[in-house]
Write a protein that holds these residues in place. Structure first.
Motif, PDB file in Angstrom:
ATOM      1  N   GLN A  92       0.822  -1.213   0.000  1.00  0.00           N
ATOM      2  CA  GLN A  92       0.000   0.000   0.000  1.00  0.00           C
ATOM      3  C   GLN A  92       0.855   1.261   0.000  1.00  0.00           C
ATOM      4  O   GLN A  92       1.898   1.314   0.666  1.00  0.00           O
ATOM      5  CB  GLN A  92      -0.888   0.027   1.255  1.00  0.00           C
ATOM      6  N   TYR A 107      -5.320   5.783  -2.220  1.00  0.00           N
ATOM      7  CA  TYR A 107      -4.697   4.582  -1.633  1.00  0.00           C
ATOM      8  C   TYR A 107      -4.349   3.642  -2.773  1.00  0.00           C
ATOM      9  O   TYR A 107      -5.242   3.043  -3.402  1.00  0.00           O
ATOM     10  CB  TYR A 107      -5.691   3.937  -0.674  1.00  0.00           C
ATOM     11  N   ILE A 164      -2.816   0.280  -4.223  1.00  0.00           N
ATOM     12  CA  ILE A 164      -2.586  -1.106  -3.798  1.00  0.00           C
ATOM     13  C   ILE A 164      -1.859  -1.842  -4.926  1.00  0.00           C
ATOM     14  O   ILE A 164      -2.248  -1.731  -6.096  1.00  0.00           O
ATOM     15  CB  ILE A 164      -3.917  -1.812  -3.484  1.00  0.00           C
ATOM     16  N   SER A 181      -6.796   1.402   5.750  1.00  0.00           N
ATOM     17  CA  SER A 181      -7.036   0.080   5.180  1.00  0.00           C
ATOM     18  C   SER A 181      -8.452  -0.397   5.480  1.00  0.00           C
ATOM     19  O   SER A 181      -9.131  -0.962   4.610  1.00  0.00           O
ATOM     20  CB  SER A 181      -6.007  -0.914   5.736  1.00  0.00           C
ATOM     21  N   THR A 221     -10.932   1.366   3.227  1.00  0.00           N
ATOM     22  CA  THR A 221     -10.915   0.816   1.874  1.00  0.00           C
ATOM     23  C   THR A 221     -11.624  -0.527   1.832  1.00  0.00           C
ATOM     24  O   THR A 221     -12.383  -0.818   0.888  1.00  0.00           O
ATOM     25  CB  THR A 221      -9.474   0.687   1.378  1.00  0.00           C
ATOM     26  N   HIS A 252     -11.210  -7.955   2.408  1.00  0.00           N
ATOM     27  CA  HIS A 252      -9.757  -7.854   2.291  1.00  0.00           C
ATOM     28  C   HIS A 252      -9.392  -7.535   0.840  1.00  0.00           C
ATOM     29  O   HIS A 252      -9.580  -8.358  -0.046  1.00  0.00           O
ATOM     30  CB  HIS A 252      -9.102  -9.165   2.716  1.00  0.00           C
ATOM     31  N   THR A 293      -6.470  -5.009   0.477  1.00  0.00           N
ATOM     32  CA  THR A 293      -5.329  -4.100   0.566  1.00  0.00           C
ATOM     33  C   THR A 293      -3.982  -4.791   0.740  1.00  0.00           C
ATOM     34  O   THR A 293      -2.973  -4.113   0.891  1.00  0.00           O
ATOM     35  CB  THR A 293      -5.525  -3.110   1.729  1.00  0.00           C
ATOM     36  N   ALA A 294      -3.933  -6.126   0.693  1.00  0.00           N
ATOM     37  CA  ALA A 294      -2.648  -6.827   0.871  1.00  0.00           C
ATOM     38  C   ALA A 294      -2.505  -7.982  -0.120  1.00  0.00           C
ATOM     39  O   ALA A 294      -2.272  -9.126   0.273  1.00  0.00           O
ATOM     40  CB  ALA A 294      -2.512  -7.333   2.305  1.00  0.00           C
ATOM     41  N   ASP A 340      -7.149 -11.289  -1.626  1.00  0.00           N
ATOM     42  CA  ASP A 340      -7.227  -9.873  -1.992  1.00  0.00           C
ATOM     43  C   ASP A 340      -7.165  -9.669  -3.506  1.00  0.00           C
ATOM     44  O   ASP A 340      -7.797  -8.744  -4.034  1.00  0.00           O
ATOM     45  CB  ASP A 340      -6.089  -9.104  -1.329  1.00  0.00           C
TER      46      ASP A 340
END
Length: 477
Positions: free
Chosen positions: A66, A82, A84, A238, A241, A340, A342-343, A350
Motif C-alpha cells: 500500500q 490509496y 494497492i 485500510s 478501503t 480484504h 489491501t494486501a 485480496d
C-alpha cells in the motif's frame, strides 16, 4: 508505543518449518513465470505518477502492498488516495504461478525469513510499491466529508511512483514532533476521525501488545510491542478501503467478504459483569469498543479485561457469494461489511476481491477466472490462516522456551490474564486448574497452574521450559 526486548540465542526455526510443511522454494515453472513478469514492461494504465505517494510499513518490510496520499477537498472534507499493488497484472490466470499461490494461500512470516505467497522477484521486487520506481497499482480514491462519512469512491488501474519508504517508528517520531511529510500530514486527523466513527457504530479493537521474535546480531530478541497511534491511524485507511470494497460487492451481488458474527448479547453481558471486579468503569451508554479504547493494557487488571473481551471476537471467516447475498455479511469487529483488498502481495483472497471491485465499478462482467475462484477461496484461506497462526505462535513459544530453559526453578512476577473455567464449565477433563500469566521481564505469556486471582499480580515459579516441545509452564509460588 511500548517495546521490551530480551536477547535469546541458539534458536533454530528449521524444525518448525518442517513440522508445518512449509515449502523451501518455488517450482521452476512458477519461478520462471515470476521472473518473466518482473522483467516485462508495465501494461497500459492511467498515469498517476505525479501523485507523491509514500508507504508506511515496518522498517524491515520489502513486500509493500500500500501507498497513500492524503489531501483536503475544496469546500471541506478529505480525499484519500490509496494505491494497492496490482498483483493480477503479474500473475497469469491458469498459469503455474497462480497454481502455486493457491497452494500457499498467504505469506507465512517467521523470524528467520518469510515463506512468501509470490517469489521475491515480485513480492519484494517488481510488484512491491518500493520508492523511486514506476509500479502497477489499483488506485482507490475515497472522498470523505468533514464528519468522516464516505461520499464518493472510485478505483482504477494506474501507474504510480512512491516517493519514500517510511516506517512506523520514524513516522511516530515525526508526528510527535509535528513534522510529518505532506502526503501523510493529515493522517492523525483522518485516523482519529475514522476511529471515532468506528467506535460509535460499535467497532471493537483489542489494544493488547503483541509478542514477536526479531533478529539481533547473531541471535534473536523477544519483543513485546504495543501499536503506536500512527500505526492505528494507518490501519484505519485500510479498514476504510475494505468497507468501501464490501459495499461495492454487496451492491453488485458478487464478491468475497471477511465476516465475523457480532458479539452475542449474553457474551457482552458476561463481560460487563467482569468489569467491576477488575476495576473497569463501564458506563451504561458506552459500547464495548469505547470501554476498551480507554484502557491501559500495561495495567494487569485492564490487560485481564482485554483478554476476556477477546472471547467476543470469534468466528472470523471468508464468505463468498454470487447472486444471493450472505445472510450475515458484517464483520463484528469492524461493525460493518468489510473485505480484504489491501494486501494482495501477502494474501491470495485480496487479488480476486479486487478484480471483482474493478469489474463492478467499471460496469463490466466479472472475469470468469475470478468468478470461478470465489467459492473455493474461503477453505483455502481458512487452512492457510491456521498455518500462518501456528507458525507465528510456534516461533514465539520456541523463543520463550530457549530463553528460559536455564532458569527453571526461578521465581518471577506476573499478571494473571485468564483463569480456567470452573469444573462445571468448559475446562478440559483432568487438567490441573490454572490459567494464563504474563511476565514483565522477560516478556513471556504462558500457562500457570494453581489458584490464580484474575487481574492480579502474583509470584510464579518456572517449572518447565522445554525447547523441544516449545513448552513453558509456571506454578503459583
Amino acid at each position: 508505543m511500548v517495546i521490551r526486548r530480551v536477547l535469546a540465542n541458539r534458536i533454530d526455526f528449521g524444525a518448525l518449518r518442517r513440522e508445518l510443511g512449509l515449502p523451501d522454494g518455488f517450482p521452476a515453472a512458477a519461478q520462471r513465470e515470476a521472473d518473466e513478469a518482473a522483467a516485462a514492461p508495465l501494461p497500459a494504465a492511467a498515469d498517476r505518477t505525479d501523485i507523491p505517494f509514500v508507504t508506511v510499513d515496518p522498517a524491515a518490510s520489502r513486500d509493500l502492498d500500500q501507498a497513500m496520499h492524503l489531501s483536503r477537498r475544496p469546500g471541506g472534507g478529505f480525499r484519500i488516495r490509496y494505491a494497492i499493488a496490482d498483483v493480477a497484472t503479474h500473475v497469469r490466470p491458469g498459469g503455474p504461478l497462480e497454481e502455486e499461490t493457491w497452494h500457499r494461500g498467504q505469506t507465512v512470516y517467521l523470524p528467520d525469513g518469510n515463506v512468501p505467497l509470490h517469489p521475491h522477484t515480485l513480492s519484494e521486487g517488481a510488484a512491491s510499491l518500493l520508492p523511486d520506481a514506476d509500479r502497477a497499482a489499483v488506485l482507490w480514491t475515497i472522498d470523505l466529508d468533514t464528519d468522516g462519512d464516505t461520499v464518493a469512491v472510485a478505483l482504477e488501474r494506474a501507474r504510480v511512483r512512491s516517493r519514500a519508504k517510511l516506517d512506523y517508528v520514524g513516522v511516530q517520531l515525526d508526528a510527535d514532533a509535528g513534522r510529518l511529510p505532506e502526503p501523510i500530514a493529515l493522517l492523525p486527523e483522518i485516523g482519529a476521525l475514522l476511529t471515532a466513527r468506528g467506535l460509535r457504530r460499535g467497532a471493537i479493537n483489542l489494544p493488547l501488545p503483541e509478542q514477536d521474535v526479531e533478529p539481533d546480531g547473531d541471535g534473536w530478541r523477544l519483543v513485546l510491542r504495543g501499536p503506536g497511534p500512527m500505526e492505528d491511524h494507518n490501519a484505519q485507511i485500510s479498514l476504510l478501503t475494505g468497507m468501501a470494497a464490501a459495499d461495492i460487492m454487496l451492491a453488485g451481488r458478487i464478491g468475497l467478504l471477511r465476516t465475523m458474527p457480532p458479539p452475542k448479547p449474553e457474551a457482552v453481558a458476561r463481560l460487563r459483569l467482569a468489569a467491576a471486579p477488575l476495576g473497569v468503569d463501564w458506563p451504561a451508554d458506552r459500547t464495548v469498543g469505547e470501554v476498551l479504547a480507554g484502557l491501559d493494557a500495561s495495567r494487569p487488571r485492564a490487560a485481564a479485561f482485554i483478554d476476556q473481551a477477546a472471547e467476543l471476537m470469534r468466528g472470523a471467516a471468508y464468505t463468498a457469494f454470487d447472486g444471493e447475498l450472505p445472510e450475515q455479511p458484517e464483520h463484528g469487529g469492524v461493525a460493518a461489511a468489510y473485505a480484504h483488498v489491501t494486501a494482495p502481495l501477502r494474501r491470495l483472497a485480496d487479488r480476486y476481491a479486487t478484480e471483482v471491485c474493478l469489474a463492478l465499478h467499471e460496469g463490466r462482467e466479472v472475469p470468469e477466472w475470478t468468478r470461478a475462484a470465489l467459492p473455493k477461496l474461503p477453505e483455502v484461506m481458512a487452512t492457510t490462516d491456521r498455518t500462518a497462526s501456528a507458525a507465528a505462535r510456534g516461533a514465539i513459544e520456541l523463543a520463550e522456551a530457549v530463553l528460559l530453559e536455564h532458569r527453571v526453578g526461578e521465581t518471577f512476577s506476573a499478571a494473571v490474564l485468564d483463569v480456567d473455567a470452573p469444573p462445571n464449565g468448559n475446562s478440559k477433563p483432568g487438567r490441573e486448574p490454572g490459567g494464563t500469566v504474563a511476565l514483565d521481564e522477560p516478556p513471556v505469556r504462558a500457562r500457570c497452574t494453581g489458584d490464580l486471582p484474575l487481574g492480579e499480580r502474583v509470584q510464579v515459579r518456572l517449572t518447565t521450559a522445554d525447547p523441544t516441545r516449545r513448552k513453558v509452564v509456571f506454578d503459583v509460588a
